[in-house]
Design a protein around this motif. Structure first.
Motif, short mmCIF file in Angstrom:
data_model
loop_
_atom_site.label_atom_id
_atom_site.label_comp_id
_atom_site.label_asym_id
_atom_site.label_seq_id
_atom_site.Cartn_x
_atom_site.Cartn_y
_atom_site.Cartn_z
N VAL A 103 56.87 41.01 -21.61
CA VAL A 103 56.31 39.67 -21.42
C VAL A 103 55.50 39.64 -20.13
CG1 VAL A 103 56.86 37.21 -21.46
CG2 VAL A 103 58.51 38.85 -22.42
N PHE A 104 54.27 39.13 -20.24
CA PHE A 104 53.37 39.02 -19.08
C PHE A 104 53.02 37.55 -18.90
CE2 PHE A 104 52.94 43.19 -20.89
CZ PHE A 104 52.75 44.06 -19.82
N ALA A 105 53.06 37.07 -17.66
CA ALA A 105 52.78 35.65 -17.43
C ALA A 105 51.88 35.44 -16.20
CB ALA A 105 54.09 34.88 -17.23
N GLU A 106 51.00 34.47 -16.32
CA GLU A 106 50.12 34.09 -15.21
C GLU A 106 50.05 32.57 -15.14
OE1 GLU A 106 47.32 34.10 -12.07
OE2 GLU A 106 48.70 35.63 -12.77
N LEU A 107 50.20 32.02 -13.95
CA LEU A 107 50.15 30.57 -13.74
C LEU A 107 48.82 30.19 -13.10
CD1 LEU A 107 53.20 31.21 -14.08
CD2 LEU A 107 53.68 29.48 -12.35
N LYS A 108 48.23 29.11 -13.60
CA LYS A 108 46.98 28.58 -13.03
C LYS A 108 47.17 27.09 -12.75
CE LYS A 108 44.46 32.30 -13.06
NZ LYS A 108 44.33 32.99 -11.78
N SER A 109 46.61 26.62 -11.63
CA SER A 109 46.89 25.25 -11.21
C SER A 109 46.13 24.18 -11.97
CB SER A 109 46.65 25.11 -9.71
OG SER A 109 47.73 25.70 -9.01
N GLY A 110 44.94 24.48 -12.46
CA GLY A 110 44.19 23.45 -13.17
C GLY A 110 43.74 23.93 -14.53
N PHE A 111 43.38 23.00 -15.41
CA PHE A 111 42.83 23.39 -16.71
C PHE A 111 41.35 23.69 -16.51
CE2 PHE A 111 41.17 23.44 -20.87
CZ PHE A 111 42.22 23.76 -21.70
N ASP A 112 41.06 24.96 -16.34
CA ASP A 112 39.70 25.41 -16.08
C ASP A 112 39.44 26.60 -16.99
OD1 ASP A 112 37.72 27.26 -14.87
OD2 ASP A 112 37.62 25.79 -13.24
N VAL A 113 38.46 26.47 -17.88
CA VAL A 113 38.23 27.51 -18.90
C VAL A 113 38.01 28.88 -18.25
CG1 VAL A 113 36.75 28.27 -20.80
CG2 VAL A 113 37.35 25.85 -20.58
N GLN A 114 37.25 28.89 -17.17
CA GLN A 114 36.96 30.15 -16.49
C GLN A 114 38.24 30.78 -15.92
OE1 GLN A 114 33.56 29.55 -14.04
NE2 GLN A 114 33.16 31.72 -13.75
N LYS A 115 39.09 29.92 -15.34
CA LYS A 115 40.35 30.42 -14.76
C LYS A 115 41.31 30.89 -15.84
CE LYS A 115 40.30 28.00 -10.35
NZ LYS A 115 40.77 26.85 -9.59
N ILE A 116 41.32 30.20 -16.98
CA ILE A 116 42.19 30.62 -18.08
C ILE A 116 41.70 31.96 -18.65
CG2 ILE A 116 42.94 30.04 -20.44
CD1 ILE A 116 42.80 27.05 -19.51
N THR A 117 40.37 32.10 -18.77
CA THR A 117 39.79 33.38 -19.20
C THR A 117 40.20 34.48 -18.22
OG1 THR A 117 37.86 32.14 -20.01
CG2 THR A 117 37.62 34.53 -19.85
N GLY A 118 40.10 34.17 -16.92
CA GLY A 118 40.47 35.13 -15.88
C GLY A 118 41.94 35.49 -15.92
N ALA A 119 42.78 34.51 -16.28
CA ALA A 119 44.23 34.76 -16.34
C ALA A 119 44.55 35.82 -17.39
CB ALA A 119 44.97 33.46 -16.67
N PHE A 120 43.91 35.72 -18.56
CA PHE A 120 44.17 36.72 -19.61
C PHE A 120 43.58 38.09 -19.23
CE2 PHE A 120 45.03 32.90 -22.24
CZ PHE A 120 46.31 33.25 -22.66
#
Length: 227
Positions: free
Chosen positions: A92-109
Motif C-alpha cells: 500500500v502506497f499513500a500520499e497526502l495533499k492539502s488542497g484539491f488541485d489537479v496538478q498536485k493530485i497528478t504529482g501525488a500519483f
C-alpha cells in the motif's frame, strides 16, 4: 515467512530508516510538513500492517536519478505491507495533499509510482516475491473542493479534456476516480511506466487506485477501507 518479514530480514536497516510500525486492522499515515492542512489518513483492512514513513524511500537515488535521467527521485508519505486475514499479501502506497488541485493530485500519483519502482527494485531480491500475486494499492488523499465554484471548475476541466478527445490525467484517471472513488488500472496506463521498457510483470500489473477526499473542506483527516 511473510513478504514484510523477508524484506526486513534482508534490508534490516529499513526498520529504523523508515520508522517501521506494526498496526492491527488500521494503518495511520501522517504528513509532518509544517504548512500542511491535510495531516492524517487512516487505512483500514482486516489484517496486520507493517507501515513505514517517507524516509524509507526518500533520497534513494541509486535506483532513480543517479542512474537514470528518466526516473525521478520522488517519495510518498507512507508505504505499508498488509498481510490480510486470508494470508493475502498487499503493498500500500499513500500520499497526502492539502488542497484539491489537479496538478498536485497528478504529482501525488507520480510520487507513488516512483516509490513503487524503488520498492520493487528491493523486493525483487526477496525470496518468494511475485508481483502478480500481490495486491497493490495507490492512495492519494486530499481535501475536498472548498466550494461549488471549485467543483464546477474541476468538472469543466474534465469535460473540456473529453471534448478534445485527449488522453489526459483528467479523462483517464480523475473522472473515473471522482465518479467511483477507486478504480483498477494497469501500471502501463501511467505515463511514467508507459514511456520506458519496463518488465512485463510491471507493465501488466493491475493496481487499485484511490482518490480519498475529506468529508468537509476544513477537515484535516480522512479514512478509507481496502480489501
Amino acid at each position: 515467512m511473510s513478504l514484510s518479514k523477508t524484506f526486513t530480514t534482508i534490508f534490516d536497516k529499513a526498520i529504523s530508516n523508515g520508522h517501521a510500525h506494526e498496526y492491527n486492522n488500521k494503518w495511520v499515515v501522517e504528513e509532518h510538513g509544517q504548512s500542511a492542512t491535510m495531516t492524517h489518513l487512516e487505512v483500514t483492512a482486516d489484517g496486520k500492517f507493517l507501515g513505514f514513513d517517507q524516509s524509507l524511500v526518500k533520497g534513494v537515488k541509486d535506483t532513480t536519478s543517479k542512474m537514470s535521467s528518466k526516473l525521478d527521485d520522488k517519495d510518498c508519505d507512507g508505504i505499508a505491507f498488509l498481510n490480510d486475514n486470508s494470508k493475502k499479501e498487499h503493498l500500500v502506497f499513500a500520499e497526502l495533499k492539502s488542497g484539491f488541485d489537479v496538478q498536485k493530485i497528478t504529482g501525488a500519483f507520480h510520487q507513488i509510482t516512483m516509490s513503487f519502482i524503488k520498492m520493487h527494485a528491493w523486493l525483487s531480491l526477496c525470496k518468494d516475491y511475485n508481483l502478480s500475486e500481490i495486491k497493490v494499492h495507490f492512495i492519494t488523499a486530499c481535501k475536498c473542493c472548498k466550494d461549488k465554484n471549485q467543483e464546477d471548475s474541476v468538472r469543466l476541466r474534465i469535460s473540456q479534456a473529453q471534448q478534445l478527445g485527449k488522453d489526459t490525467f483528467e479523462t483517464k484517471f480523475l473522472k473515473p476516480l471522482l465518479d467511483n472513488h477507486n478504480i483498477k488500472v494497469k501500471l502501463s496506463s501511467f505515463g511514467d511506466i508507459q514511456k520506458l521498457p519496463f518488465h512485463d510483470c510491471i507493465s501488466e500489473k493491475e493496481v487499485n487506485m484511490y482518490l480519498q477526499l475529506t468529508k468537509n473542506f476544513p477537515d484535516s483527516q480522512t479514512s478509507l477501507a481496502i480489501s
